[in-house]
Design a protein around this motif. Sequence first.
Motif, short mmCIF file in Angstrom:
data_model
loop_
_atom_site.label_atom_id
_atom_site.label_comp_id
_atom_site.label_asym_id
_atom_site.label_seq_id
_atom_site.Cartn_x
_atom_site.Cartn_y
_atom_site.Cartn_z
N GLN A 1 -39.09 -55.70 21.25
CA GLN A 1 -38.35 -54.69 22.01
C GLN A 1 -39.27 -53.72 22.74
N ARG A 2 -40.47 -53.55 22.24
CA ARG A 2 -41.41 -52.65 22.91
C ARG A 2 -41.95 -53.29 24.18
N ALA B 1 -33.82 -49.95 21.60
CA ALA B 1 -35.19 -49.58 21.32
C ALA B 1 -35.97 -49.25 22.59
N ALA B 2 -35.24 -49.01 23.65
CA ALA B 2 -35.90 -48.88 24.95
C ALA B 2 -36.57 -47.53 25.17
N GLY C 1 -31.23 -53.09 23.85
CA GLY C 1 -31.77 -51.99 24.64
C GLY C 1 -31.90 -50.70 23.85
N PRO D 1 -37.63 -54.27 26.46
CA PRO D 1 -36.47 -53.62 25.85
C PRO D 1 -35.19 -54.40 26.15
#
Length: 494
Positions: A264-265, A30-31, A28, A268
Amino acid sequence: MNRGLCALLGSLAVAALAAGCRDRPRPGAAATASPSASAAPPPRWAPSERDAALSAGRAVLERHECTRCHKIDDLKEAARPLACTSCHVFLTGLRPGDRQYKSIADKYGEGVMKRYQRNIQHLVGSPDLSMIARRVRPSFLASFLAEPFDLRPTLEESMFRHALSPADVRAVVRYFAAKADAPDPETTPDEPPPPADPAKVAAGKALFLSRGCAACHTYGNLATGVTADALKKAGLAAALAPNLRFTRERTRLDVLVPWIVDPQRVAPGTLMPALGLSPDDAGAISQFLLHGDPELLPAAEPVEPAAPKVLAEHVGWETVKEQVLGKVCVHCHMNDYEKDPGPGNKGGLGYPGSGLSMRTYEALVAGVPAEGGKRVSVLQPRPGEALPRVLSAMLDRRREEPRDHVPAFADRPRPHYPKTLGMPLGLPSMNDREVSLVATWIAQGCPGPKAVTGMPGVDDGYLVPDGPIKKNQGCEARAPEAKRPSWAVDAAKP
Ligand code: HEC
Ligand code: HEC
Ligand code: HEC
Ligand code: HEC
């Protein structure tokens, strides 16, 4: 990151991930970025239609208790006594220094805590279904839910055969589609995949094999240099990684390349890391995933499990409880008074339940309710049936396996489910020895406990004591003692 996984990534020479093996990546973390927020296309769902789809689907997800295993958007998590996955994760995650470890160990003894941690193998992670239709095609969700199948070869447990009606499935799929503003599969035909470009398919295959994907994923039976055993040891990220031969039916084309570049994009917190691929390389891999050859084995013949063997050894109740019924079955066939009597007893997961409790000898020989207010035995064959239900249910699970338990590198077309519902529901089938133990115990006349077994005064569930009830031999249904003996009353506090 898990050590097995790090070893695999090392052997596949994936430099991009080596850092992750030293510094644990934070799920998370990269959220932050919201993808393409500026160029958002107009919504596909009219607001009123969207609201209606969300509330109808939510009602079904709640009624069928899907959050007992899955995280789903902002739906309320199931309460701890009901939440299969979160309770298992909680218990296996406790360490001796933790306050809650100590309080459980103080109450039941450290041996019990250690046994819990040793025994819990399954449901320690299930796919997160939040915004799932952002990456999975609603049409795939519809066909998967119409008849689930084994999608993640390293994950032994499966999406269980649920009790959703076709209307319920429709409501759930429309919920997921509306939530993620994905096409409604009922009104929007699926976009066909781009035509195959043979050069890119070949290049994509080479990249798939060399850039670390095989540390977690399989693609049908494509030889990746990784073994099924190594995938098992690689932990949760590999267990939750789908068999990518289903990409064509499953993954939305518009997110396939962005996903491979930076998962992650798109989701996330997903356990799939970014592997440092350029969009061009990701494009080639996507060509391979859509058009490659999964090298499937021929379709399996229907499985007809052999009749269980009667062993040449004495099998007492204690053995059957310890090694089979109390090890696995009881977790859904609990006592009536427990916080969760279990989906197979009083109902749950959308099932009405069959009134079968296997917690104690007394409860098991009490059988299940039948027509006319009577109870019938599950330890004797019913009229017209060859085997007692407790055995046939275990063999029925074997019959489901060609669809529901397809190990890594043994991939084949999935047949339909047989009509019967196998046990243990959604979990790996019981092995020959386990089935034979129950068959032998039944053949020997279902001998009951001779003394009080279990730890008196402790009702952590598993340890609820069995006592020497008056008539402790015989497989026919009989009611529990009307007057509870003191050993049972003292121990079994609700
Ligand atoms: C007892 C635990 C459990 C419960 C309860 C449960 N599931 Fe699952 N579900 C699983 C597991 C395990 C998988 C992964 C199976 C696989 O991929 O092989 C899964 C997979 C799925 C998937 C596939 C997602 C994908 O990756 O394509 C969907 C959709 C799904 N479940 C929907 C539901 C719905 C709807 C409910 C409620 C009716 C539900 N589940 C209840 C355990 C559960
Ligand atoms: C309150 C916590 C809790 C909840 C909720 C819970 N379990 Fe468990 N589960 C345990 C414990 C503790 C054990 C180990 C018991 C033992 O070894 O005596 C266990 C063991 C198991 C096992 C046998 C070990 C394995 O991993 O195969 C199965 C199967 C199982 N649980 C299934 C379920 C299912 C299905 C649900 C949801 C319907 C569920 N559990 C909900 C605590 C829980
Ligand atoms: C560390 C394990 C791991 C590695 C390495 C990995 N993946 Fe994944 N992958 C996953 C998991 C876990 C998921 C399921 C995502 C989820 O449910 O959050 C996934 C999902 C996917 C999906 C489907 C997305 C979806 O859910 O619809 C694709 C496509 C995919 N991976 C491609 C790749 C490719 C290509 C590579 C190599 C460049 C790769 N993966 C490397 C773990 C991994
Ligand atoms: C994940 C939960 C779960 C597990 C684990 C489980 N069951 Fe069940 N079982 C159910 C449910 C739910 C039903 C009731 C289905 C219904 O309502 O129609 C059921 C029903 C049954 C029945 C049918 C009783 C009748 O009415 O004839 C038998 C027999 C049975 N289970 C045996 C087993 C055995 C043996 C095991 C262990 C090998 C086991 N179950 C493990 C959930 C489970």
